[in-house]
Design an enzyme around this catalytic site. Structure first.
Site, PDB file in Angstrom:
ATOM      1  N   CYS A 129      41.844  41.563  40.156  1.00 19.57           N
ATOM      2  CA  CYS A 129      40.427  41.191  40.223  1.00 19.57           C
ATOM      3  C   CYS A 129      39.580  42.051  39.277  1.00 19.57           C
ATOM      4  O   CYS A 129      40.088  42.623  38.308  1.00 19.57           O
ATOM      5  CB  CYS A 129      39.912  41.284  41.657  1.00 19.57           C
ATOM      6  SG  CYS A 129      38.337  40.407  41.889  1.00 19.57           S
ATOM      7  N   ASP A 200      36.444  46.158  48.952  1.00 19.80           N
ATOM      8  CA  ASP A 200      35.227  45.521  49.460  1.00 19.80           C
ATOM      9  C   ASP A 200      34.842  46.156  50.785  1.00 19.80           C
ATOM     10  O   ASP A 200      33.674  46.408  51.033  1.00 19.80           O
ATOM     11  CB  ASP A 200      35.438  44.011  49.576  1.00 19.80           C
ATOM     12  CG  ASP A 200      35.458  43.381  48.201  1.00 19.80           C
ATOM     13  OD1 ASP A 200      34.381  43.129  47.649  1.00 19.80           O
ATOM     14  OD2 ASP A 200      36.545  43.228  47.629  1.00 19.80           O
TER      15      ASP A 200
HETATM   16  P1  RI2 Z   1      33.428  47.308  42.833  1.00 23.99           P
HETATM   17  C1  RI2 Z   1      35.278  42.417  44.081  1.00 23.99           C
HETATM   18  O1  RI2 Z   1      34.953  41.294  44.854  1.00 23.99           O
HETATM   19  C2  RI2 Z   1      36.766  42.744  44.147  1.00 23.99           C
HETATM   20  O2  RI2 Z   1      37.379  42.393  45.361  1.00 23.99           O
HETATM   21  C3  RI2 Z   1      36.709  44.234  43.921  1.00 23.99           C
HETATM   22  O3  RI2 Z   1      37.890  44.903  44.279  1.00 23.99           O
HETATM   23  C4  RI2 Z   1      35.517  44.617  44.778  1.00 23.99           C
HETATM   24  O4  RI2 Z   1      34.574  43.564  44.565  1.00 23.99           O
HETATM   25  C5  RI2 Z   1      34.912  45.957  44.528  1.00 23.99           C
HETATM   26  O5  RI2 Z   1      34.262  46.032  43.311  1.00 23.99           O
HETATM   27  P2  RI2 Z   1      34.113  40.024  44.243  1.00 23.99           P
HETATM   28  O6  RI2 Z   1      32.646  40.422  44.256  1.00 23.99           O
HETATM   29  O7  RI2 Z   1      32.519  47.702  43.938  1.00 23.99           O
HETATM   30  O8  RI2 Z   1      34.625  39.734  42.865  1.00 23.99           O
HETATM   31  O9  RI2 Z   1      34.404  48.389  42.497  1.00 23.99           O
HETATM   32  O10 RI2 Z   1      34.379  38.925  45.238  1.00 23.99           O
HETATM   33  O11 RI2 Z   1      32.713  46.755  41.623  1.00 23.99           O
END
Ligand code: RI2
Length: 314
Positions: A129, A200
């Site tokens: 991701c 998350d």
């Molecule tokens: P930071 C993202 O979720 C991913 O799951 C990633 O690991 C998490 O947010 C944390 O991201 P999505 O918003 O706080 O793409 O490190 O659903 O940026």
């Protein structure tokens, strides 16, 4: 709610703003924007308007404690400072936004430093991701000339892996993208030494809620004895899980996966996150250091300056 804040809510829902910390930062900004634009006359009136706005912001992504924690922090500062009028209320909000954002910058720098130290020069890291925190760690390895190779998954259905790939290639890293289901094969074929994902939500048991597919990669890493790390600011900790509440898993629009109308009768599900149990996690990389999953709670108590209630139990 002012139209600008409504737009922010929509952008978060549609993932035009993504990544837990970016969502939390934007939500704090939105709350402050709402406060600055207020036509309320009494502080109590403004407070209840902001509580409504906060509810709306918090509902945009159900699996994001950092979002909820950031809003809680804003209200705790209002409560602590007891503004006597609207002008003072606005000043507190503006000041607290700056403090909050500055602290988040300090946290991500600390995580980048700790995380980069953990990665061996010349080694290969597999990521999943897009996490701003993971990217910060890998950028730091590049600044330290560690010559790290990265395997990144594309991350169906929203392809956030492409954001990761672009950012890391631009930072000068050697990056290879694979489809999500190739992760297991890559661990062995590419001699991956570290799996690194974002976070998350982190629960009181040290379990990790992260992008769908994370737990399958963690199981593969466990099986192949490759260390599995999650880069997580302590704001990702969900205090509700202390009292046994389960983290909700956001279920998104099936249309993100496939147009079901093409196969009448077909059902589609689109969960955005899954749970990786603490036993499959080597450690969390936090702004206060690298800790095994069982140590996260102590770190949270430490950071918030709260006495761990279990210490008094004899
Ligand atoms: P930071 C993202 O979720 C991913 O799951 C990633 O690991 C998490 O947010 C944390 O991201 P999505 O918003 O706080 O793409 O490190 O659903 O940026």
């Amino acid at each position: 709610m002012i139209p600008e804040v409504e737009k922010i809510c929509n952008d978060i829902r549609a993932m035009r703003i993504q990544g837990a910390r970016e969502v939390a930062k934007t939500a704090f900004r939105a709350l402050n924007m709402e406060a600055q634009a207020t036509e309320a006359v009494h502080t109590q009136e403004l407070l209840s308007d902001l509580l409504e706005t906060a509810d709306e912001l918090a509902s945009t992504r159900p699996t994001e404690p950092m979002l909820r924690n950031s809003l809680r922090y804003a209200f705790s500062q209002i409560k602590k400072n007891k503004p006597s009028d609207i002008i003072e209320f606005k000043e507190i909000m503006a000041h607290e936004e700056k403090v909050f954002l500055k602290n988040l910058d300090l946290s991500i720098s600390a995580i980048a430093e700790y995380g980069a130290k953990e990665i061996r020069p010349g080694s290969t890291v597999l990521v999943h991701c897009h996490s701003h925190t993971v990217v910060a760690i890998l950028r730091r390895t590049q600044e330290l000339d560690k010559d790290v190779r990265v395997i990144c998954t594309e991350t169906r259905p929203r392809y956030q892996g492409r954001i990761t790939a672009r950012e890391l290639v631009e930072a000068g890293l050697d990056v290879t993208m694979v489809v999500d289901s190739a992760a297991r094969l890559m661990l062995e074929q590419e001699k991956v030494e570290t799996v690194l994902v974002g976070a998350d939500a982190v629960t009181s048991r040290g379990d990790l809620f992260n992008k769908i597919g994370t737990s399958m990669i963690a199981l593969s890493a466990y099986e192949t004895q490759i260390p599995f790390y999650s880069a997580a600011e302590l704001y990702k900790f969900d205090p509700a899980t202390l009292w046994g509440q389960m983290e909700k898993i956001e279920e998104r629009d099936p249309a993100e996966v496939f147009n079901a109308n093409e196969i009448p009768g077909l059902k589609i599900r689109n969960p955005a996150f899954d749970v990786t149990l603490a036993k499959y996690i080597t450690a969390y990389i936090t702004e206060m250091g690298i800790v095994p999953p069982q140590g996260v709670i102590s770190m949270v108590y430490n950071k918030m300056g709260i006495e761990n209630p279990m210490n008094n139990k004899r």
